[in-house]
Scaffold this motif. Structure first.
Motif, PDB file in Angstrom:
ATOM      1  N   VAL A  10       0.837  -1.200   0.000  1.00 46.40           N
ATOM      2  CA  VAL A  10       0.000   0.000   0.000  1.00 46.40           C
ATOM      3  C   VAL A  10       0.874   1.253   0.000  1.00 46.40           C
ATOM      4  O   VAL A  10       0.587   2.224  -0.701  1.00 46.40           O
ATOM      5  N   LEU A  11       1.958   1.217   0.784  1.00 47.93           N
ATOM      6  CA  LEU A  11       2.867   2.368   0.841  1.00 47.93           C
ATOM      7  C   LEU A  11       3.874   2.362  -0.297  1.00 47.93           C
ATOM      8  O   LEU A  11       4.715   3.262  -0.386  1.00 47.93           O
ATOM      9  N   SER A  18      13.279   0.746   6.085  1.00 49.38           N
ATOM     10  CA  SER A  18      13.527   1.237   7.440  1.00 49.38           C
ATOM     11  C   SER A  18      12.329   2.070   7.904  1.00 49.38           C
ATOM     12  O   SER A  18      11.506   2.484   7.083  1.00 49.38           O
ATOM     13  N   PRO A  19      12.233   2.334   9.217  1.00 48.00           N
ATOM     14  CA  PRO A  19      11.132   3.177   9.704  1.00 48.00           C
ATOM     15  C   PRO A  19      11.115   4.565   9.048  1.00 48.00           C
ATOM     16  O   PRO A  19      10.040   5.113   8.790  1.00 48.00           O
ATOM     17  N   GLU A  20      12.285   5.115   8.761  1.00 48.25           N
ATOM     18  CA  GLU A  20      12.330   6.409   8.089  1.00 48.25           C
ATOM     19  C   GLU A  20      11.773   6.319   6.676  1.00 48.25           C
ATOM     20  O   GLU A  20      11.062   7.214   6.212  1.00 48.25           O
ATOM     21  N   GLU A  21      12.100   5.234   5.979  1.00 45.33           N
ATOM     22  CA  GLU A  21      11.581   5.042   4.630  1.00 45.33           C
ATOM     23  C   GLU A  21      10.072   4.824   4.654  1.00 45.33           C
ATOM     24  O   GLU A  21       9.361   5.293   3.761  1.00 45.33           O
ATOM     25  N   VAL A  22       9.587   4.113   5.671  1.00 43.29           N
ATOM     26  CA  VAL A  22       8.148   3.898   5.807  1.00 43.29           C
ATOM     27  C   VAL A  22       7.440   5.243   5.979  1.00 43.29           C
ATOM     28  O   VAL A  22       6.439   5.523   5.322  1.00 43.29           O
ATOM     29  N   HIS A  23       7.979   6.073   6.846  1.00 43.64           N
ATOM     30  CA  HIS A  23       7.351   7.376   7.081  1.00 43.64           C
ATOM     31  C   HIS A  23       7.412   8.252   5.830  1.00 43.64           C
ATOM     32  O   HIS A  23       6.425   8.907   5.474  1.00 43.64           O
ATOM     33  N   ALA A  58      -1.979   1.419   7.162  1.00 39.17           N
ATOM     34  CA  ALA A  58      -0.681   0.804   6.900  1.00 39.17           C
ATOM     35  C   ALA A  58       0.422   1.503   7.691  1.00 39.17           C
ATOM     36  O   ALA A  58       1.272   0.852   8.306  1.00 39.17           O
ATOM     37  N   HIS A  59       0.415   2.824   7.682  1.00 37.09           N
ATOM     38  CA  HIS A  59       1.444   3.572   8.400  1.00 37.09           C
ATOM     39  C   HIS A  59       1.365   3.307   9.896  1.00 37.09           C
ATOM     40  O   HIS A  59       2.387   3.089  10.551  1.00 37.09           O
ATOM     41  N   GLU A  60       0.163   3.293  10.444  1.00 34.73           N
ATOM     42  CA  GLU A  60      -0.002   3.048  11.881  1.00 34.73           C
ATOM     43  C   GLU A  60       0.482   1.654  12.264  1.00 34.73           C
ATOM     44  O   GLU A  60       1.193   1.485  13.252  1.00 34.73           O
ATOM     45  N   CYS A  61       0.136   0.658  11.457  1.00 30.81           N
ATOM     46  CA  CYS A  61       0.548  -0.718  11.754  1.00 30.81           C
ATOM     47  C   CYS A  61       2.060  -0.869  11.680  1.00 30.81           C
ATOM     48  O   CYS A  61       2.676  -1.429  12.588  1.00 30.81           O
ATOM     49  N   LEU A  62       2.663  -0.384  10.607  1.00 30.25           N
ATOM     50  CA  LEU A  62       4.112  -0.532  10.439  1.00 30.25           C
ATOM     51  C   LEU A  62       4.870   0.283  11.471  1.00 30.25           C
ATOM     52  O   LEU A  62       5.934  -0.128  11.945  1.00 30.25           O
ATOM     53  N   ALA A 122       7.753   3.360  -7.851  1.00 30.39           N
ATOM     54  CA  ALA A 122       6.675   4.251  -8.254  1.00 30.39           C
ATOM     55  C   ALA A 122       5.869   3.583  -9.365  1.00 30.39           C
ATOM     56  O   ALA A 122       6.436   3.118 -10.359  1.00 30.39           O
ATOM     57  N   ASN A 123       4.584   3.489  -9.164  1.00 32.66           N
ATOM     58  CA  ASN A 123       3.717   2.914 -10.176  1.00 32.66           C
ATOM     59  C   ASN A 123       3.293   4.013 -11.141  1.00 32.66           C
ATOM     60  O   ASN A 123       3.192   5.182 -10.765  1.00 32.66           O
TER      61      ASN A 123
END
Length: 130
Positions: A10-11, A18-23, A58-62, A122-123
Motif C-alpha cells: 500500500v505504501l 527502514s522506519p524512516e523510509e516507511v514514514h 498501513a502507516h499506523e501498523c508498520l 513508483a507505479n
C-alpha cells in the motif's frame, strides 16, 4: 504476516524498508492521494478517501510494529547477561597539573549529517487512478 506485506505494498515500499523510509513513503503517498487534490471529480475523490484510509492504517501498523521491535531490542540488551564491570586503575591524568590537562582537549566527534537517499517503487499514474 500477509497484512504486513500488504501494508508495504500500500505504501509502495520494499518489505525491508527502514522506519524512516516507511514514514517518507507514507508522506509521499498521502500527498499523491489526498482527497483535496480531486475537487471537482467525485469518483476520484471517493477513491482518494478510501486510499487515504488504507495509507493511514498501513502507516499506523508498520509504525507500531517498528516501535515494538525497538522495545524488544532494548529489553534484550537491558537484560542480557553481562560480566561485572572491570576495575580500572587510577586515571593517569591525576598526576598532571590542571594546565597540562587543559592542553589536551579533544576535538568534538564528527557527525555524518548526510542521509542516504530513499528509494521506493513508483507505479505509473494510470494504475493509481483505476
Amino acid at each position: 504476516m500477509l497484512d504486513v506485506e500488504r501494508y508495504y505494498r500500500v505504501l509502495d515500499l520494499d518489505s525491508n524498508a527502514s522506519p524512516e523510509e516507511v514514514h517518507q513513503g507514507y508522506l509521499d503517498m498521502t500527498w499523491v492521494w489526498h482527497p483535496d487534490r480531486f475537487v471537482g471529480h467525485p469518483r476520484l475523490q471517493r477513491k482518494a478517501q478510501h486510499k487515504l484510509q488504507e495509507l493511514n492504517e498501513a502507516h499506523e501498523c508498520l509504525r507500531s510494529q517498528s516501535a515494538a521491535k525497538r522495545r524488544q531490542m532494548a529489553r534484550k540488551s537491558k537484560y542480557s547477561a553481562s560480566s561485572p564491570p572491570a576495575r580500572h586503575s587510577p586515571s593517569p591524568n591525576l598526576s598532571k597539573s590542571p594546565t597540562q590537562q587543559k592542553q589536551r582537549k579533544q576535538a568534538p566527534p564528527t557527525v555524518n549529517t548526510k542521509k542516504p537517499p530513499i528509494h521506493f517503487k513508483a507505479n505509473p499514474i494510470d494504475d493509481w487512478l483505476d
